[in-house]
Design an enzyme around this catalytic site. Sequence first.
Site, PDB file in Angstrom:
ATOM      1  N   CYS A 148       0.787  -1.233   0.000  1.00 27.59           N
ATOM      2  CA  CYS A 148       0.000   0.000   0.000  1.00 27.59           C
ATOM      3  C   CYS A 148       0.819   1.283   0.000  1.00 27.59           C
ATOM      4  CB  CYS A 148      -1.044   0.011   1.114  1.00 27.59           C
ATOM      5  SG  CYS A 148      -0.854  -1.227   2.380  1.00 27.59           S
ATOM      6  N   ARG A 190       7.067 -11.138   5.257  1.00 39.84           N
ATOM      7  CA  ARG A 190       6.647 -10.912   6.634  1.00 39.84           C
ATOM      8  C   ARG A 190       7.296 -11.973   7.494  1.00 39.84           C
ATOM      9  NH1 ARG A 190       0.135  -9.865   5.754  1.00 39.84           N
ATOM     10  NH2 ARG A 190       0.418  -8.143   4.281  1.00 39.84           N
ATOM     11  N   GLN A 228       1.173 -11.089  -3.107  1.00 41.46           N
ATOM     12  CA  GLN A 228      -0.244 -10.753  -2.943  1.00 41.46           C
ATOM     13  C   GLN A 228      -0.829 -10.340  -4.280  1.00 41.46           C
ATOM     14  OE1 GLN A 228       0.188  -7.552   0.007  1.00 41.46           O
ATOM     15  NE2 GLN A 228      -1.154  -8.772   1.307  1.00 41.46           N
ATOM     16  N   ASP A 242      -2.742  -7.941  -5.114  1.00 45.74           N
ATOM     17  CA  ASP A 242      -3.157  -6.774  -4.346  1.00 45.74           C
ATOM     18  C   ASP A 242      -3.778  -5.713  -5.250  1.00 45.74           C
ATOM     19  OD1 ASP A 242      -3.372  -5.389  -2.036  1.00 45.74           O
ATOM     20  OD2 ASP A 242      -1.243  -5.011  -1.771  1.00 45.74           O
ATOM     21  N   HIS A 261      -5.412  -1.431  -4.736  1.00 43.43           N
ATOM     22  CA  HIS A 261      -5.922  -0.358  -3.893  1.00 43.43           C
ATOM     23  C   HIS A 261      -6.816   0.515  -4.743  1.00 43.43           C
ATOM     24  CE1 HIS A 261      -2.409  -1.753  -1.672  1.00 43.43           C
ATOM     25  NE2 HIS A 261      -3.193  -1.528  -0.630  1.00 43.43           N
ATOM     26  N   LYS A 296     -14.406  -4.545   6.935  1.00 44.76           N
ATOM     27  CA  LYS A 296     -13.992  -5.371   5.799  1.00 44.76           C
ATOM     28  C   LYS A 296     -15.013  -6.463   5.546  1.00 44.76           C
ATOM     29  CE  LYS A 296     -11.323  -8.711   8.519  1.00 44.76           C
ATOM     30  NZ  LYS A 296     -10.123  -9.535   8.595  1.00 44.76           N
ATOM     31  N   HIS A 298      -8.412  -1.544   0.330  1.00 45.47           N
ATOM     32  CA  HIS A 298      -7.436  -2.587  -0.002  1.00 45.47           C
ATOM     33  C   HIS A 298      -8.226  -3.807  -0.422  1.00 45.47           C
ATOM     34  CE1 HIS A 298      -4.252  -0.904   2.751  1.00 45.47           C
ATOM     35  NE2 HIS A 298      -5.289  -0.585   3.485  1.00 45.47           N
TER      36      HIS A 298
END
Length: 636
Positions: free
Chosen positions: A330, A359, A377, A379, A381, A461, A507
């Site tokens: 992000c 991570r 990911q 991902d 946004h 979420k 996200h």
Amino acid sequence: MAKVILPGGEVREARGLTFLELLGPNAKEAAAALVNGEIRDLREEVPEEGEARILTLSDPQALEVLRHTAAHILAHAVLRLFPGTKLAIGPAIADGFYYDFRFESPITHEDLARIEEEMRRIVAEDLPLERVWLPRTEAERLLQEKGEVYKLELLEEIPGEKISFYRQGEFLDLCRGPHLPSTGLVRHFKLLDLAGAYWRGDPHRDMLTRIYGTAFATAQELESFLRWREEARRRDHRVLGPSLDLFSIQNETVGAGLVLWHPKGARIRRIIEDFWVAEHYKAGYKLVYTPHIGRSRLWQISGHLDFYRESMYAPIVIEDQEFFLKPMNCPFHISIYKTKTRSYRELPIRYCELGTVYRFERSGVLHGLLRVRGFTQDDAHIICRPDQVEEEIKRVLRFALHILRAFGFTEFTAYLSTRPEKYIGNPEDWERATEALRRAAEEEGLSYEVKAGEGAFYGPKIDLEVQDSLKRPWQLTTIQFDFNLPERFDMTFIGPDGREHRPYMIHRALLGSLERFFGILIEHYGGAFPVWLAPVQAVVLPVSEKDIPYAEEVAEKLRAEGIRAEAWTREGKTLRWLVREAQLQKIPYILVCGAREAAEGKAALRLRTSENLGPQPLPEIIARIRAADSSRSTAL
RNA sequence: GCCAGUGUAGCUCAAGGGGUAGAGCAUCCGCCUUGUAAGCGGAGGGUUGCCCGUUCGAGUCGGGCCACUGGCUCCA
């Protein structure tokens, strides 16, 4: 007078009798009574009025009771074999039951067989389970005498002066019930596993030993559950991955939780990625690429260093500057957004990236591809105006379902997580966002469950859970509002009024991570990927070495048509051997080529299912494979 | 990270309650010329996860570490 509906449908009226007495010799399969929607013991008295229904063992509602009683039998057996063991809790769970113990000395899997044997003895003894009500003081004295420290703690939290216990033979346990009338009814059970578990799930408290088991009303149900378990074990991606040469994880050298994608796994990943990218462009996303590391300043602004540092890899210092491996994408996407002043006319902006993040996960939680330390990911946004929120959420959700369906998932459950106690942002934004999520789920006809207060501190979420071919749930998609980062990065857009406004940011990851998703796909398909994903779609086998040139020619023709085909021309291997190998590799199409086929421009087609279709003209085979590919179905 | 278990050849597994590591598959080399789930023979391959200790002697016993498995916990 209460009406009691017997299992056969017969209705009786009774007063002053227990259900068991009412049933008399017909009690055989009776398990419990359903009184005003509540499950009760059969040893209880029939209520004064109202309606009650007798549940038999085969009633789904009675299964929980059966398993709870099985847990008591487990504890009973453990106390007989290991006196001095302390009891914690023993509930029924989705697939069975467990009981947590503190043993005086460790036990092993071999002990499970002994415990199970003792359980069978307790079942054979057919001990009645009787409820005993004790005054609080006496309950306390009793538990103290036995040294049942965990039970004493539970007792403190139970309100009221009369405390419920259940007795079977010499075994007495603090328990709210209900239970089967007798241990003899628990006929079909099995102990499954041994594991550690913290008392009350708290890592600062005692580590207990948990014994898992399961129980069913019938032998067939137990058997099919055990077969299902066996099937799941057989499909384990950690077993299939190496045997199909898809990936490996080498912790001694490469590192734990770091995945090596072998050529065949990489082939599948590439197909997924290509599909993913193409669909995202179609849906109005803009693909971006961002680096693997970023300066500490970035992570300070984002707040990751304050709140997430323990999950981040240690900094890399170059020229006196600290860089961190990215745990999330992000901050980079936001940085792209912020390269210029944005107009309201530009919104929504949808940045997507297959972004690889790192991570630090504690070693104990690493698990094959499903829990790793480096992962990609899928991902995105979405940055939009407040008035666009609802439409954007609907689009994302619809898009997520479209992508997941392509991979053969058809069963979805949504979980809507709402505002927690500690949160950031203003309640109106939360409200608006939460309602948008709710309406999107409803519009898509999704059944959803609300997890009140389970949202992250920065926004509500919605998560999508899919069921795989073995009916196991996997949480994949997550769509998450963020009221935090737009603030921290001071993201703005210029509105029609000429002033700066704060955009909303969402996200979302649809597949979660490619690693985890791949692991799930392997298990979902049991390694037998549908044609569109199969790393090798067709293998061409020569009958003898003389047929190698023709086999190669056939493979070449298939490849020219865009089919992933290989000719297996290894010397010294019989056709039988090659067929077996191809079957074990779960290759969808096996084309056998010998002199007969060569003469007619054909190949003998055998499917992964072992179905042998005999010689077919090549154009037909090609058309068949291409059709299966473009349909993305599992049909061959 | 915590509890329990496990760690022997690339893989799957053997080696009575200490006596110096073995089999199948895979690999390599031959032979066989193959018609739909393993053709035959031979060879190579191990510091028994790592370190320390007990012992004349450790795969085997003890301690520490590492990794994995099953769970628990964590997942701003």
